[in-house]
Design a protein around this motif. Structure first.
Motif, short mmCIF file in Angstrom:
data_model
loop_
_atom_site.label_atom_id
_atom_site.label_comp_id
_atom_site.label_asym_id
_atom_site.label_seq_id
_atom_site.Cartn_x
_atom_site.Cartn_y
_atom_site.Cartn_z
N LEU A 191 0.51 -1.39 -6.89
CA LEU A 191 0.61 -1.39 -5.92
C LEU A 191 0.80 -0.60 -4.88
O LEU A 191 -0.23 -0.33 -4.17
N PHE A 192 0.78 0.54 -6.28
CA PHE A 192 0.66 1.83 -4.52
C PHE A 192 -0.54 2.77 -4.67
O PHE A 192 -0.90 3.54 -4.02
N LYS A 193 -1.02 1.97 -5.54
CA LYS A 193 -3.24 2.95 -5.19
C LYS A 193 -3.90 1.93 -4.09
O LYS A 193 -4.59 2.23 -3.75
N ASP A 194 -2.87 1.00 -3.57
CA ASP A 194 -2.80 0.82 -1.74
C ASP A 194 -2.01 1.39 -0.43
O ASP A 194 -2.56 0.71 0.56
N VAL A 195 -1.25 1.53 -1.26
CA VAL A 195 0.21 2.39 -0.57
C VAL A 195 -1.07 3.56 0.64
O VAL A 195 -1.66 4.63 -0.68
N LEU A 196 -0.76 3.82 1.55
CA LEU A 196 -2.05 4.99 2.59
C LEU A 196 -0.33 5.49 3.51
O LEU A 196 0.22 5.09 3.83
N VAL A 197 -0.82 7.05 3.47
CA VAL A 197 0.39 7.49 4.06
C VAL A 197 0.06 7.59 5.55
O VAL A 197 -0.89 7.59 5.90
N PRO A 198 0.94 7.75 6.43
CA PRO A 198 0.62 7.42 7.34
C PRO A 198 -0.09 8.97 8.09
O PRO A 198 0.20 10.10 7.66
N PRO A 199 -0.60 9.07 9.27
CA PRO A 199 -1.21 10.14 9.56
C PRO A 199 -0.26 11.46 10.28
O PRO A 199 0.65 11.02 10.60
#
Length: 429
Positions: free
Chosen positions: A412-420
């Motif tokens: 799942l975390f491979k698709d998680v992005l950190v906010p800009p």
């Protein structure tokens, strides 16, 4: 005590206990039949959710009663007891079929309990046509929509506890169909009059479900006398709040502050979601403050809020980077925790993905707000419910309820992005 007296004594005790249990069961049954919107709204025992059971890319393909019952059993297992539907249009019998499905489930199982906030769709003249929408004149279809909602509320008084006049029907960014507040006010007063005339159940609550701005929580242009009268006329306010969409349109709250630069990515995400919750709370408070400025004090509940899990547009990798199941899970739990503790009903949007909403763009965010995928996989927010076994024996479209990503959090975390960062957001404005 001789043997004969002992037998009589024991039998009398059993008889009294039996009567007590029967009275208790009768009392519980009586309570159930008397449940009203006032009892349900704000009650943490009555979890609320927005529901559409559509599986296909067009609403021309209506879910069957059997499919609806399949969904309702899944939602009931989660503790959901209050659904929100959106329209009663004649060519779209979804809501009436939902009511029929609930009625059948109640007949099959006396312990099954589910209620509905029934939506009546309201729009303006020329809405959804190739003509210019006239926002100052209402559609001639509105009268029929209200009439059908009244008929269903009277047909299923044990299920329909609320009628919502319109869905985001006053907010001015709904350029395809919005109406002026006087139209919503007209139909709300009409329904309240029917209650007084005993042509609708007297304890049926009437509202409209609209964006926070439409309820006076935003710009001054919404602060008109018809809105003020509407606030006084509804039984409660049903407001929408979407921090998710505002990660693009009003992203000041979303950017990672410079002071957080060296924090772990998960911490940056968690703190961003805390700010998202505060954004929603601020909008809720703005509606509360406007209502009280009118000398009105009545319940305010959240008619819609949610977080999508896929987006190729404004909210995806090339946009605000807001979209994934991990963030949805954090938002869902934060919203449920806050609203439960505050005595607010939250019609979380939504139960299941619906692919008709953006049929030409499969990865469009509007298709992916569900807590479940179309084929019945439970998304990250409710993985824990799968672990608890509450969905055992239940299916959707013939599929057992399993976890997305096969329950693999690393995947799942491979698709998680950190906010800009705040700096990136300001540079892109």
């Amino acid at each position: 005590m001789n043997k004969g007296k002992l037998i009589v004594y024991v039998l009398s005790i059993i008889f009294m206990m039996s009567c007590k249990n029967e009275n208790k069961e009768a009392s519980l049954t009586q309570i159930k039949t008397k449940v009203t919107a006032k009892d349900i709204l704000g009650n943490p025992e009555y979890l609320a959710i927005s529901y559409g059971g559509y599986r296909e890319k067009t609403r021309d393909s209506q879910p069957t009663i059997a499919e609806l019952k399949e969904d309702l059993k899944i939602l009931s297992a989660m503790g959901v007891k209050l659904l929100r539907t959106y329209n009663v249009q004649p060519k779209l019998p979804h809501a009436s079929n939902v009511l029929k499905a609930i009625s059948e489930l109640k007949t099959e199982d006396e312990n099954f309990e589910m209620y509905v906030m029934l939506g009546a769709w309201i729009d303006c003249l020329n809405a959804w046509t190739d003509k210019e929408p006239n926002h100052n004149i209402e559609s001639p279809n509105n009268a029929g929509e209200i009439k059908r909602a009244v008929a269903l509320a009277n047909q299923y008084p044990d299920i329909v506890k609320i009628i919502a006049v319109g869905n985001e029907a006053m907010v001015k960014w709904a350029t395809s169909y919005y109406v002026q507040p006087e139209v919503i006010l007209k139909w709300v007063k009409h329904l309240q009059d029917l209650k007084k005339q005993e042509k609708l159940p007297k304890d049926l609550w009437i509202t409209s479900s609209d964006d926070f701005a439409s309820w006076g929580g935003g710009e001054d242009k919404y602060h008109v006398e018809d809105l003020n009268e509407l606030i006084k006329s509804v039984d409660f306010i049903s407001m929408h709040t979407y921090p998710y969409h505002n990660t693009h349109y009003n992203p000041e709250f979303w950017g990672v502050p410079e002071a957080h630069t060296n924090m772990p990515d998960t911490t940056k995400i968690e703190m961003a979601m805390e700010r998202a919750l505060k954004f929603a709370q601020k909008q809720y408070d703005s509606v509360t403050n406007y209502m009280k400025s009118l000398g009105v004090n009545k319940p305010i509940h959240i008619g819609e809020t949610g977080w999508a899990t896929t987006s190729t547009g404004h909210y995806g990798p090339n946009g605000s980077k807001a979209t994934d199941e991990y963030k949805q899970g954090l938002y869902y739990k934060l919203m449920r925790r806050w609203t439960k503790s505050a005595g607010i009903s939250c019609f979380y949007f939504e139960a299941f993905n619906e692919q008709w909403k953006d049929a030409h763009n499969p990865n469009g965010s509007e298709n992916h707000f569900g807590l479940f995928t179309i084929d019945g996989k439970a998304k990250y927010p409710i993985w824990d419910l799968v672990d608890k076994g509450i969905f055992d024996g239940l299916t959707r479209n013939g599929n057992t309820i399993t976890k997305t990503y096969n329950g693999d959090k690393k995947a799942l975390f491979k698709d998680v992005l950190v906010p800009p960062s705040e700096e990136e957001i300001m540079a892109n404005r």
